[in-house]
Design a protein around this motif. Structure first.
Motif, mmCIF file in Angstrom:
data_model
loop_
_atom_site.group_PDB
_atom_site.id
_atom_site.type_symbol
_atom_site.label_atom_id
_atom_site.label_comp_id
_atom_site.label_asym_id
_atom_site.label_seq_id
_atom_site.Cartn_x
_atom_site.Cartn_y
_atom_site.Cartn_z
ATOM 1 N N VAL A 328 0.831 -1.210 0.000
ATOM 2 C CA VAL A 328 0.000 0.000 0.000
ATOM 3 C C VAL A 328 0.861 1.254 0.000
ATOM 4 N N THR A 329 1.874 1.278 0.862
ATOM 5 C CA THR A 329 2.703 2.485 0.971
ATOM 6 C C THR A 329 3.542 2.708 -0.291
ATOM 7 N N GLU A 330 3.959 1.627 -0.948
ATOM 8 C CA GLU A 330 4.694 1.795 -2.210
ATOM 9 C C GLU A 330 3.806 2.401 -3.283
ATOM 10 N N HIS A 331 2.577 1.901 -3.364
ATOM 11 C CA HIS A 331 1.646 2.451 -4.359
ATOM 12 C C HIS A 331 1.304 3.903 -4.026
ATOM 13 N N LEU A 332 1.112 4.169 -2.742
ATOM 14 C CA LEU A 332 0.812 5.532 -2.318
ATOM 15 C C LEU A 332 1.990 6.449 -2.619
ATOM 16 N N TRP A 333 3.208 5.943 -2.438
ATOM 17 C CA TRP A 333 4.402 6.722 -2.773
ATOM 18 C C TRP A 333 4.393 7.088 -4.254
ATOM 19 N N TYR A 334 4.054 6.124 -5.107
ATOM 20 C CA TYR A 334 4.057 6.388 -6.547
ATOM 21 C C TYR A 334 3.037 7.471 -6.900
ATOM 22 N N VAL A 335 1.833 7.348 -6.338
ATOM 23 C CA VAL A 335 0.783 8.323 -6.660
ATOM 24 C C VAL A 335 1.152 9.709 -6.128
ATOM 25 N N ALA A 336 1.693 9.752 -4.901
ATOM 26 C CA ALA A 336 2.010 11.049 -4.296
ATOM 27 C C ALA A 336 3.211 11.712 -4.958
ATOM 28 N N VAL A 337 4.275 10.937 -5.182
ATOM 29 C CA VAL A 337 5.524 11.516 -5.685
ATOM 30 C C VAL A 337 5.497 11.694 -7.191
ATOM 31 N N GLU A 338 5.059 10.671 -7.917
ATOM 32 C CA GLU A 338 5.112 10.728 -9.374
ATOM 33 C C GLU A 338 3.909 11.439 -9.978
ATOM 34 N N GLU A 339 2.716 11.103 -9.518
ATOM 35 C CA GLU A 339 1.509 11.669 -10.138
ATOM 36 C C GLU A 339 1.131 13.021 -9.541
ATOM 37 N N ALA A 340 1.190 13.122 -8.208
ATOM 38 C CA ALA A 340 0.818 14.392 -7.565
ATOM 39 C C ALA A 340 1.985 15.365 -7.476
ATOM 40 N N GLN A 341 3.178 14.949 -7.926
ATOM 41 C CA GLN A 341 4.354 15.823 -7.957
ATOM 42 C C GLN A 341 4.654 16.405 -6.577
ATOM 43 N N LEU A 342 4.876 15.504 -5.624
ATOM 44 C CA LEU A 342 5.092 15.920 -4.240
ATOM 45 C C LEU A 342 6.247 16.900 -4.100
#
Length: 655
Positions: A328-342
């Motif tokens: 879950v945290t890996e997928h959340l990392w991808y969405v937050a960092v890559e898609e949401a441009q953290l």
């Protein structure tokens, strides 16, 4: 007689007890007093077993509906709440009683083959089950007395598991396994799909009241300034509306493990209701279908295998939960960092909340000074936002991301019976002299940030409140520093300036410049670099959350803003606020003086201001020296080095 006894042991109604209690002399001829005692002992065992059977019949899934009308007429102290765990426990008790029932069947075979079977044989065969009946009845009494319900039953059974009697241990394992089957079914639904099937409120994760949830959501939207649609509102509502009930949590599941379980389900809910899908944004297939992707069946089977195990293994259970959490945290990392441009969003946070764009806020302060120096009125927020847009266009050529992400709100001050007097007018009340800026725009301004989904997990309302505390403090320091430099510009146009005025102004600007350098370089820049490096070296969203929390905590501490009442809890914060107030007073007074020829009252005011600065720096250096040697005082030593690097203030104090 033997068949009557077997029927009583089976749970059938018989008249054997009436026969034993009868004084009929004819019966006494057939029953020896020793046989009466043996039969009563056997019937006592039957009574213990029948108490268990009655409990099972009352709350068993197959007979509960039939017994409901009876239960409603029971005393309140005798009734238990309906629940699937209770029904599962009854099923487990039935499994636990099977060896005893098999014993009775075997005794019947013995009696049929030998009509002279002694009563002692029957008693001997059933007595080995007495210990089990005693434990089961103790469990039933505890359940009835404490009104145990749901997962509390697991804790109750767990307390009785530590026994050296093998028959009791095996029976309890069967009962616990039956209850854990229901536990794993609810757990699987929550972990994999974010859905909680809990009609009777039995799981240790429960949905909080709708009132609390709606209140929480209103706070979230007010602080983020988000314009999410109704789907997004429902998302936040569902996600944050679940919590752990500690009293329902079995002791063998630690609170930290329960928190992981809660977080996994909350994350699934968040992704299931992705607001980008509702708005028609293109998201990857994994996010559209399931956070698990092809791993869903694998994890389902893992949980199913754990459910089938006869004995609950906490080690395997925790290992499986950790595996799910990592996914879950890996997928959340991808969405937050890559898609949401953290990282870009953090850069915006730094540029605006932490005043990283000094040139922008130099222009912003110039455009808003005449607005924020006054008490806010109804259109103050509109004017400040217009000035902000003008500053952005001048500095950044219409940066749409900043315009869309940030806007200002200047709330009206709370109504007070005392009149609020503007700083440019004559007299202040004593209360306003303490900190008049707090009642003006500078002390009330709020910078709102439109949080990009799913970064609300990082930038929650409490975090944004802390960022606004930082923003107002940094803006106040920046504004004071600019005003002091503007005062120097005015002095350069005047040929004759009193040397004492120039010296006081130089001392103040020296302190402000070094304070500003400490805040921006020693604290903000260094802590931001540490956080940025940590985030770039991980693929786990929890590590990102931890790095951001540590960053914000360190910044709040090292800027002396930690705590709800900083003036009482942090003496350095109080001294810095007094120093800023002194600068404001000096700027205000100097703007009205004729610098070339000060009158005697003005010279007295100048002397008072200089003396106040000396006293403040005396207190500040002594305070920093006193606490810098503590383990948490390294940043204080750094500030002291900036302010007193050449020992000028120290020598002046000691002289």
């Amino acid at each position: 007689m033997l068949h009557e006894i077997l029927a009583a042991l089976w749970g059938c109604p018989t008249s054997i007890l009436e026969i034993l209690d009868s004084d009929d002399p004819e019966i006494a001829k057939f029953l020896h007093p020793g046989e009466r005692i043996l039969i009563k002992k056997i019937l006592n065992v039957a009574d213990e077993c029948n108490a268990i059977r009655t409990f099972i019949k009352t709350y068993n899934a197959n007979t509960y509906a039939e017994c409901t009308s009876v239960l409603y007429h029971c005393p309140e102290s005798d009734c238990l709440r309906q629940g699937l765990y209770l029904q599962s426990l009854c099923d487990g008790m039935e499994e636990a009683l099977k060896p005893f029932m098999d014993e009775i069947i075997d005794l019947e075979r013995v009696i049929l083959s030998d009509g002279h079977t002694p009563m002692t044989l029957v008693l001997c065969r059933i007595q080995r089950h007495v210990c089990l009946f005693s434990v089961l009845n103790a469990i039933i009494r505890e359940i009835r007395t404490q009104k145990l319900h749901g997962c509390k039953l697991l804790q109750c059974l767990h307390q009785y598991m530590h026994t050296g009697v093998s028959e009791v241990k095996i029976a309890l394992e069967k009962m616990v396994h039956c209850c854990h089957v229901m536990f794993y079914k609810q757990l699987t639904s929550w972990l994999l799909y974010g859905h909680l099937e809990d009609t009777y409120k039995e799981f240790f994760i429960q949905k909080v009241s709708d009132t609390a949830t709606s209140s929480l959501y209103s706070v979230v939207t007010d602080n983020t300034g988000s314009s999410h649609d109704k789907s997004s509102r429902r998302t936040d509502n569902d996600m944050w509306s679940y919590d752990i009930l500690i009293d329902m949590l079995p002791s063998y599941i630690t609170p930290s493990l329960a928190t992981k379980i809660l977080t996994i389900g909350q994350t699934i809910i968040m992704f299931t209701n992705d607001p980008r899908q509702a708005k028609g944004f293109l998201v990857n297939a994994m996010a559209k279908n399931s956070i698990w992707g092809e791993k869903e069946y694998k994890y389902f089977q893992k949980l199913r295998n754990l459910q089938k195990k006869p004995i609950f293994s906490i080690v395997e259970f925790e290992r499986t939960i950790d595996e799910l959490k990592n996914c879950v945290t890996e997928h959340l990392w991808y969405v937050a960092v890559e898609e949401a441009q953290l990282m870009q969003q953090l850069k915006l946070i730094k540029d605006f909340y932490l005043i990283g764009r000094g040139d922008l806020f130099l222009e912003f302060i110039r455009l808003t000074s005449h607005i924020l120096n006054k008490t806010p009125i109804s259109h103050t927020s509109r004017d400040v936002n217009l000035a902000f847009q003008m500053a952005l266009r001048k500095m950044q050529n219409n940066d749409e991301s900043a315009l869309d992400s940030f806007n200002f709100n200047v709330p009206l001050p709370e109504t007070s019976n005392e009149p609020v007097v503007d700083q440019e007018n004559a007299e202040f009340s004593e209360k306003e002299r303490e900190d008049p800026t707090d009642k003006r725009g500078w002390g009330l301004i709020v910078l709102k940030y439109k949080v990009v989904w799913p970064l609300h997990l990082l930038f929650n309302p409490k975090v944004l409140d802390d960022y606004n505390i930082l923003f107002r403090f940094l803006l106040r320091v920046k504004k004071t520093q600019i005003n002091l430099w503007n005062l120097w510009t005015e002095y350069t146009r005047t040929k004759n300036v009193e040397i004492e005025v120039i010296q006081l102004r130089n001392n103040l600007i020296f302190v402000l410049d070094n304070l500003q350098y400490y805040l921006q370089v020693d604290v903000l820049e260094s802590q931001y670099t540490i956080m940025e490096n940590t985030m770039k070296n991980t693929r786990n969203f929890e590590d990102i959350q931890k790095a951001h929390s540590v960053f914000l905590a360190n910044v709040m501490s090292q800027t002396f803003l930690a705590g709800s009442n900083t003036e009482k809890k942090n003496p350095v914060n109080k001294l810095i606020k007094l120093l800023l107030r002194l600068c404001d007073d000096f700027i205000f007074q100097a703007s009205m003086w004729k610098i070339g020829s000060l009158l005697l009252p003005e010279l007295e005011e100048l002397k008072t201001l200089s003396s106040t600065l000396d006293n403040l720096m005396d207190w500040l250096t002594k305070t920093l020296n006193r606490v810098r040697s503590q383990p948490s005082g390294e940043h204080l030593a750094q500030l002291l080095l900036r302010l007193d690097f050449n020992r000028w203030f120290s020598r002046k104090i000691n002289s």
